[in-house]
Each structure stands twice: as C-alpha cells, then as structure tokens.
Write an enzyme that holds these catalytic residues in place. Structure first.
Site, short mmCIF file in Angstrom:
data_model
loop_
_atom_site.label_atom_id
_atom_site.label_comp_id
_atom_site.label_asym_id
_atom_site.label_seq_id
_atom_site.Cartn_x
_atom_site.Cartn_y
_atom_site.Cartn_z
N ASP A 120 6.74 -1.77 -9.32
CA ASP A 120 5.37 -1.60 -9.32
C ASP A 120 4.96 -0.51 -10.20
OD1 ASP A 120 4.69 -3.95 -7.85
OD2 ASP A 120 4.89 -2.69 -5.80
N LYS A 144 0.42 -2.83 -10.43
CA LYS A 144 -0.94 -3.26 -9.98
C LYS A 144 -1.79 -1.90 -9.97
CE LYS A 144 0.92 -6.09 -6.37
NZ LYS A 144 1.11 -6.21 -5.01
N GLY A 173 6.61 1.30 -4.08
CA GLY A 173 6.31 2.52 -3.72
C GLY A 173 6.35 2.65 -2.22
N GLY A 174 6.60 3.91 -1.71
CA GLY A 174 6.85 3.88 -0.26
C GLY A 174 7.75 3.20 0.47
N ILE A 233 4.70 -1.50 4.78
CA ILE A 233 3.37 -0.68 4.78
C ILE A 233 2.52 -0.76 3.69
CG2 ILE A 233 2.24 1.53 5.49
CD1 ILE A 233 4.74 2.16 7.18
N THR A 247 7.43 6.14 3.64
CA THR A 247 5.63 5.76 3.47
C THR A 247 5.00 6.91 3.03
OG1 THR A 247 3.91 4.43 4.05
CG2 THR A 247 4.77 5.86 5.81
N ALA A 248 3.85 6.74 2.28
CA ALA A 248 3.04 7.74 1.56
C ALA A 248 2.43 8.89 2.83
CB ALA A 248 2.02 7.00 1.00
N MET A 288 -5.08 3.78 0.06
CA MET A 288 -6.12 3.17 -0.77
C MET A 288 -7.53 3.27 -0.45
SD MET A 288 -4.00 -0.57 -0.82
CE MET A 288 -3.58 -0.36 0.78
N1 SAH Z 1 3.82 0.84 0.65
C1 SAH Z 1 3.30 2.10 0.18
C2 SAH Z 1 1.65 2.11 0.17
C3 SAH Z 1 1.02 1.29 -0.91
S1 SAH Z 1 -0.76 1.15 -0.83
C4 SAH Z 1 3.67 3.26 1.05
O1 SAH Z 1 4.36 2.73 1.97
O2 SAH Z 1 3.53 4.41 0.96
C5 SAH Z 1 -1.02 2.50 -2.12
C6 SAH Z 1 -1.66 3.57 -1.53
O3 SAH Z 1 -1.00 4.41 -1.13
C7 SAH Z 1 -2.27 4.46 -2.85
O4 SAH Z 1 -3.45 3.95 -2.84
C8 SAH Z 1 -2.48 5.73 -1.84
O5 SAH Z 1 -3.36 5.68 -0.98
C9 SAH Z 1 -1.08 5.85 -1.25
N2 SAH Z 1 0.04 6.35 -2.06
C10 SAH Z 1 1.07 6.03 -2.33
N3 SAH Z 1 1.78 6.97 -2.91
C11 SAH Z 1 1.17 8.07 -2.82
C12 SAH Z 1 1.16 9.53 -3.04
N4 SAH Z 1 2.55 9.76 -3.84
N5 SAH Z 1 0.46 10.37 -2.88
C13 SAH Z 1 -0.76 10.02 -2.28
N6 SAH Z 1 -0.87 8.89 -1.84
C14 SAH Z 1 0.03 7.60 -2.28
#
Ligand code: SAH
Length: 266
Positions: free
Chosen positions: A52, A74, A105-106, A110, A135-136, A187
């Site tokens: 992603d 996305k 990501g993250g 989640i 997670t973020a 988000m």
């Molecule tokens: N699965 C991911 C979240 C995906 S939704 C997780 O667990 O982190 C995507 C949202 O995650 C973004 O819109 C933002 O709000 C947040 N996000 C992801 N990476 C980030 C980062 N490095 N810094 C700040 N917000 C982040």
C-alpha cells in the site's frame, strides 16, 4: 488449510501441493526500525509483495530486490486499485502457487481491511498467516511523547475511524462526547471540523486538549497541539497521514516528547 486428523481428499492434496499462501504483514507506522523481526525476515525472503501507499520508502527498500512488487496504493477518496481488485490479485497470485506478502501500513487488523482480504481467500482454500505490526496510534503516541493511558488522566483508549461514509451518524456521538478515555481518530483529517463539532455538541469541553501527529515516526514527524475547538483549523495545516488524539494525555507531549530533539532540520 487441511484440518489435522481428518481424511484428506485427492482434491485437498492437490490444493495443498500447488496453492501458495498469503501472509498479511504489518509494516508499522513508518520507521523501519519498528518492523518486527518476522516482518523483516519475510520481506528479505519475499517472492511476491503486494503493498500500500502507507508503507514507507525505507521499508520498501528492504524488500528482496528479486521480488515481484505490486503497488495497490490507496489515497483518501479514491483507490488506485479497488478493494475487489486487490482481493482478486491476492487470490490469483496464490493460485499460481506463489507465497504472497501482503504488506500493509501499521497493523493489518486495525483499519487495514486485513479481515476482508483474508475472507476473500477462504472460498479458494488459500492458506494464510498474519504478522501484526505497530499500529499508528502506538507509534505516533510513543514518538510524540503522548502516553495513551496514564493513571492521572485516563483509564482507557479507543481507536475510531474518522473516515465516515455518507454522514457522521455512523458514530455514537452521545457516547463519544461523554468519553472520559483517550480518543484516537484514524483517517480523521478531512472530517476534523465535524468530529470537533459533534463531540462538543454531545458534551465534551471545547477546551479538551488535542494533538495531531503528522507522519508519525518518520524523520518529518510533526505534532500540532491545541484544544478541541481548534481541531479543524489545526487539521487544515496538517498533511496526510495524520492521527488525531483527543484527551488530557496530549498535554504530556510538552514534557515527554523525546523524538523531535533527535530530528535534524529538513
Ligand atoms: N492499519 C493502519 C491504519 C490504516 S488507516 C495502522 O494500523 O496504523 C490509515 C490512517 O492511519 C491514516 O489516515 C492516519 O490517520 C493513520 N496513520 C497511518 N500511519 C500514520 C503515520 N505514520 N502518522 C500518522 N498517522 C498515520
């Protein structure tokens, strides 16, 4: 997957021999040092990677150079590849016998649609594994000096999506407005004014401290602090990806932020 102890049909034997596998891997919030050891090993040995937009360039650089990479990034509001297309790609690659690393990501479970992607594999008996990621909320909070819980401020934390489909009524605002625990909105940038209005309307103090952590854990991390009534204005100055944290604990960033001092000016 073949359940142990049950008779194995010829079809199942065929599937087990020739079908690949999908491994859902969380990449964490950006800093490559926050990858798990397992995620790093899988990336270095990868045959095929489907990733992603939120996966950082430094992490992409760790992928086996021989691996075949598919970018299905996305962005808020539009998808480069629709979710159904991503699901289909995972199925197609696995049915070709490949071991597919689905890098997200993250944490994949989640707000990562990890569950949906695994469900799409079920009708094809494609085996899968899940490797959690930071997670973020955990990454941003740790690197911004904001403990998500703290005995002097709050006994709990809630992760919420701010990406609301048609209207904001999907969330239980009366409950959120009365929340005494930390609220973390993923988000949430585009809906930030609405989030603040709804919370204030349902009882939360307009002076409730908030923080927006932009590009958390990266070399360009920035933390914007203020109060709930300023959320919309602050969000207008922030770029994606950003995380919104609401609650008294955000004030601790002023004394517990350790990371920004390590950043060189960029
Ligand atoms: N699965 C991911 C979240 C995906 S939704 C997780 O667990 O982190 C995507 C949202 O995650 C973004 O819109 C933002 O709000 C947040 N996000 C992801 N990476 C980030 C980062 N490095 N810094 C700040 N917000 C982040």
């Amino acid at each position: 997957m073949i359940a142990q102890g049950l008779p194995v049909t010829e079809h199942e034997q065929h599937v087990a021999r020739n079908t690949g596998k999908v491994i859902l891997v969380g990449s964490g919030p950006g800093d490559p040092d926050l990858l798990t050891v397992k995620a790093l090993r899988l990336l270095q040995q990868a045959e095929v990677v489907v990733h992603d937009r939120l996966v950082s360039d430094e992490i992409i650089a760790l992928i086996n150079p021989q691996a075949e990479c598919f970018f299905v990034g996305k962005k808020a509001g539009h998808h480069c590849v629709p979710q159904s297309g991503i699901n289909q790609l995972l199925v197609d690659l696995a049915l070709q016998g490949k071991q597919v690393i689905r890098l997200k990501g993250g944490d994949p479970f989640i707000f990562g649609r990890g569950g949906e992607e695994l469900e799409a594999l079920l009708p094809f008996n494609i085996a899968f594994e899940v490797v959690p990621g930071i997670t973020a909320a955990s990454g941003c909070a740790a690197y911004a000096g904001i403990p998500l819980t703290h005995r002097d401020y709050t006994q709990g934390v809630q992760f919420i999506t701010g990406h609301l489909k048609d209207d904001a009524n999907q969330l239980n605002w009366p409950l959120l407005g009365q929340a005494t625990h930390t609220l973390v909105f993923y988000m949430g940038l585009t809906q930030s004014s609405g989030i603040a209005l709804n919370l204030i309307e349902h009882g939360m103090s307009a002076d409730m401290p908030i923080a927006i952590v932009e590009r958390g854990t990266s070399q360009r991390q920035r933390t914007l602090q203020g109060s709930l009534k300023d959320l919309g204005d602050l969000a207008a100055q922030a770029e994606s990806p950003s995380l919104i944290i609401i609650g008294g604990v955000t004030q601790l960033a002023s004394k517990l932020d350790w990371f920004s001092a390590t950043l060189s000016d960029v």
